[in-house]
Scaffold this active site. Sequence first.
Site, mmCIF file in Angstrom:
data_model
loop_
_atom_site.group_PDB
_atom_site.id
_atom_site.type_symbol
_atom_site.label_atom_id
_atom_site.label_comp_id
_atom_site.label_asym_id
_atom_site.label_seq_id
_atom_site.Cartn_x
_atom_site.Cartn_y
_atom_site.Cartn_z
ATOM 1 N N LYS A 116 0.809 -1.213 0.000
ATOM 2 C CA LYS A 116 0.000 0.000 0.000
ATOM 3 C C LYS A 116 0.846 1.268 0.000
ATOM 4 O O LYS A 116 0.471 2.273 -0.602
ATOM 5 C CB LYS A 116 -0.939 -0.014 1.207
ATOM 6 C CG LYS A 116 -1.965 -1.138 1.188
ATOM 7 C CD LYS A 116 -2.874 -1.053 2.407
ATOM 8 C CE LYS A 116 -3.927 -2.149 2.398
ATOM 9 N NZ LYS A 116 -3.358 -3.474 2.664
ATOM 10 N N GLU A 200 -2.543 6.187 8.442
ATOM 11 C CA GLU A 200 -3.327 7.134 7.659
ATOM 12 C C GLU A 200 -4.301 7.895 8.538
ATOM 13 O O GLU A 200 -4.750 7.390 9.575
ATOM 14 C CB GLU A 200 -4.124 6.404 6.568
ATOM 15 C CG GLU A 200 -3.282 5.845 5.452
ATOM 16 C CD GLU A 200 -4.132 5.188 4.377
ATOM 17 O OE1 GLU A 200 -3.581 4.930 3.298
ATOM 18 O OE2 GLU A 200 -5.322 4.928 4.606
ATOM 19 N N HIS A 235 -13.939 -4.038 9.123
ATOM 20 C CA HIS A 235 -13.333 -3.664 7.841
ATOM 21 C C HIS A 235 -13.558 -4.708 6.747
ATOM 22 O O HIS A 235 -12.861 -4.713 5.735
ATOM 23 C CB HIS A 235 -11.829 -3.396 8.000
ATOM 24 C CG HIS A 235 -11.511 -2.381 9.055
ATOM 25 N ND1 HIS A 235 -11.838 -1.046 8.920
ATOM 26 C CD2 HIS A 235 -10.931 -2.492 10.273
ATOM 27 C CE1 HIS A 235 -11.448 -0.400 10.000
ATOM 28 N NE2 HIS A 235 -10.908 -1.252 10.836
ATOM 29 N N GLU A 275 -9.907 1.088 -5.174
ATOM 30 C CA GLU A 275 -10.732 1.384 -4.007
ATOM 31 C C GLU A 275 -10.447 2.795 -3.500
ATOM 32 O O GLU A 275 -9.290 3.191 -3.339
ATOM 33 C CB GLU A 275 -10.469 0.356 -2.909
ATOM 34 C CG GLU A 275 -10.712 -1.075 -3.376
ATOM 35 C CD GLU A 275 -10.875 -2.052 -2.227
ATOM 36 O OE1 GLU A 275 -10.808 -1.612 -1.064
ATOM 37 O OE2 GLU A 275 -11.083 -3.239 -2.503
ATOM 38 N N GLU A 293 -6.442 1.673 -2.129
ATOM 39 C CA GLU A 293 -5.625 0.551 -2.577
ATOM 40 C C GLU A 293 -6.208 0.007 -3.871
ATOM 41 O O GLU A 293 -7.317 0.366 -4.273
ATOM 42 C CB GLU A 293 -5.577 -0.557 -1.524
ATOM 43 C CG GLU A 293 -6.924 -1.188 -1.223
ATOM 44 C CD GLU A 293 -6.856 -2.202 -0.098
ATOM 45 O OE1 GLU A 293 -5.751 -2.485 0.385
ATOM 46 O OE2 GLU A 293 -7.908 -2.726 0.292
ATOM 47 N N ASN A 295 -7.018 -3.705 -5.760
ATOM 48 C CA ASN A 295 -7.075 -5.161 -5.709
ATOM 49 C C ASN A 295 -6.832 -5.679 -7.120
ATOM 50 O O ASN A 295 -7.648 -5.465 -8.017
ATOM 51 C CB ASN A 295 -8.431 -5.636 -5.187
ATOM 52 C CG ASN A 295 -8.585 -5.387 -3.698
ATOM 53 O OD1 ASN A 295 -7.771 -5.846 -2.908
ATOM 54 N ND2 ASN A 295 -9.597 -4.643 -3.322
ATOM 55 N N ARG A 297 -7.162 -8.264 -8.888
ATOM 56 C CA ARG A 297 -7.847 -9.551 -9.092
ATOM 57 C C ARG A 297 -9.333 -9.288 -9.266
ATOM 58 O O ARG A 297 -9.780 -8.141 -9.191
ATOM 59 C CB ARG A 297 -7.624 -10.448 -7.875
ATOM 60 C CG ARG A 297 -8.024 -9.752 -6.563
ATOM 61 C CD ARG A 297 -7.970 -10.682 -5.380
ATOM 62 N NE ARG A 297 -8.074 -9.995 -4.113
ATOM 63 C CZ ARG A 297 -9.190 -9.528 -3.564
ATOM 64 N NH1 ARG A 297 -10.333 -9.651 -4.218
ATOM 65 N NH2 ARG A 297 -9.180 -8.931 -2.387
#
Length: 656
Positions: A116, A200, A235, A275, A293, A295, A297
Amino acid sequence: MFSKILIANRGEIACRVMQTATQMGIKTVAVYSDADASSRHVAMADEAVRIGPAPVGESYLKGDIIIAAALQTGAQAIHPGYGFLSENPDFVEAVEAAGLTFIGPSAKAIRAMGLKDAAKALMVKAGVPVVPGYHGENQDAAFLKTQADEIGYPVLIKARAGGGGKGMRLVEKPEDFASALESAAREGKSAFGDAAVLIERYITSPRHIEVQVFGDSHGNVVHLYERDCSLQRRHQKVIEEAPAPGMTDDVRAAMTDAAVKAAQAIDYVGAGTIEFIVDGSGALRTDGFWFMEMNTRLQVEHPVTEAITGKDLVAAQLRVAAGEPLPFSQADLSINGHAFEARLYAEDVPAGFLPATGHIAHLAFSDIARNDSGVRAGDDITPYYDPMVAKVITHGANRAEALLRLSAALGDTHVAGTVTNLSFLQALAAHEGFKKGEVNTGLIADEIDHLTLPAALSDEVTAIATLAALNINPQTDGWRLWGEASHTVCLRFADELLERKIILSGAGAARLTMPDGTLCAALDNVVRTQDSCSFMMDSQRRSARVATFMRGNETVVSVHFNGHTFEFTRPDPLSGRSDDKLSASAVIAPMTGVVRLVNVAEKSKVEAGQRVIVIEAMKMEMALEAPRDGIVAAISCKVGQAVESGSILLQLEEDE
């Protein structure tokens, strides 16, 4: 196009990939661990290869064995699904070195987005907005604490590798930072093999909105609009929808443009998701979203995008991996209606969403929904893998229609034999704020007491359970030459033993009474089938899902009625019964897992609520607390030990 592919995964996603591959005429190869030998994805495949024992480190994470299985069966490509090896660049390179095709992005793209901190630095260069925070290499605890103090609380500690909420901790006070950092790093190391974190700023009214992107090897990159994934617990996503409620044309244009730029910055090929964390304190703004981030996939929630665009994303993955251009351009894509996906899990919601295990004795889905599942009735939910039962997906002309269908579909879904979050999902779908589109990632936490209110047992539910336990059909079993037929039965519900009498008076009528004859409920025109029961009461027809099965020597009746599942047992009169209660002087494992931390020693003093042991199940940590003040008399576990649900881990004695 490939003629045969291997799916390096299990469960729902393996079944999903096989479904599309089969429709395209492509043969499929399943891989399985010992725990999955008789699973649904193995039954669906054309061929299946055993790859090892149940633990993922000895099976689904063994890339060399999976590649050998592909070569052995003549598969030309490997689809990784999601999780496991799907975002492992070393595995991608090994697949390609073996002369096979990886159905997904390049190892270079995965590495660029896999950590990240590095991904955020790359996004800054690409002109994509990122959340303020520390994304550097210095992992000294004191230094990270200083960075958090400068950012300002609340802050979010996030494992730089992986996702799914693992290795993520919200810290609201400076004094909580050290323990949260230790826990996040340990969980990140366990889940992803990387203990490094980033810090963050925490957006206080956050929404989670992501954009589906797709690229090919011919330089084309498109977006397939956005999904809102704000309904989360720990989360992890619970209900997703597309498009995002409250989205405007200008914000959508800004967000999808940023997502396409992010994909283009790494020459992305295949399906991926960008995202964003979004300020949900008011109306959506073009300057109120930040990259979180990527993903690299296919996502769990991809069906809602398929529903609103009419595109099969797995088919597109296969075509792009085979070297074809994308089967659609940006101009071909538009939004049609609205879609929801609810994740049905085997988990104990009132106990803090603890993963559950168990035997699925009965499983029934609604015909008005798309139900993506990797399990069947008769399968077991084991402690080794994610406890997903199914994804329930609905589509409608607008949000209200799609949500109404979701509520109806969940109401007609029934799982018996294991604890699930089904009642919780129904309460969430009926939540007034959610129905209005007022969503943020804190909604579930804020409303958890309301969403987990236990349902009161009604007399009509007890009547249904009584009929099922006795296997009585009032339409055929009520006739007697003299008088009315009656049957008495004892049922156990929770900790209460219920003795009831059912009286049949013909024509489908049934009365439930107390042993002394006091009327509890009167049901008319009762219609029973193998897995349902409907009846007339107060001039209204009502329906319930019903399943009866054996657990040991006891008959179990599961009734799903009005959004709640009730489980009764009919005690075996020959077995006797013990009502032992959990001791207030013991710490007991609430789930099957592995001990990761023991914070106390024998003979040490502890206080009520003090964290004494940490166990991990399915890559999620659970801290166990002392039930009262006392002295540690005995510790029955050690770090690294696997423990069963219900095991006594620690015992207390009085402090003399």
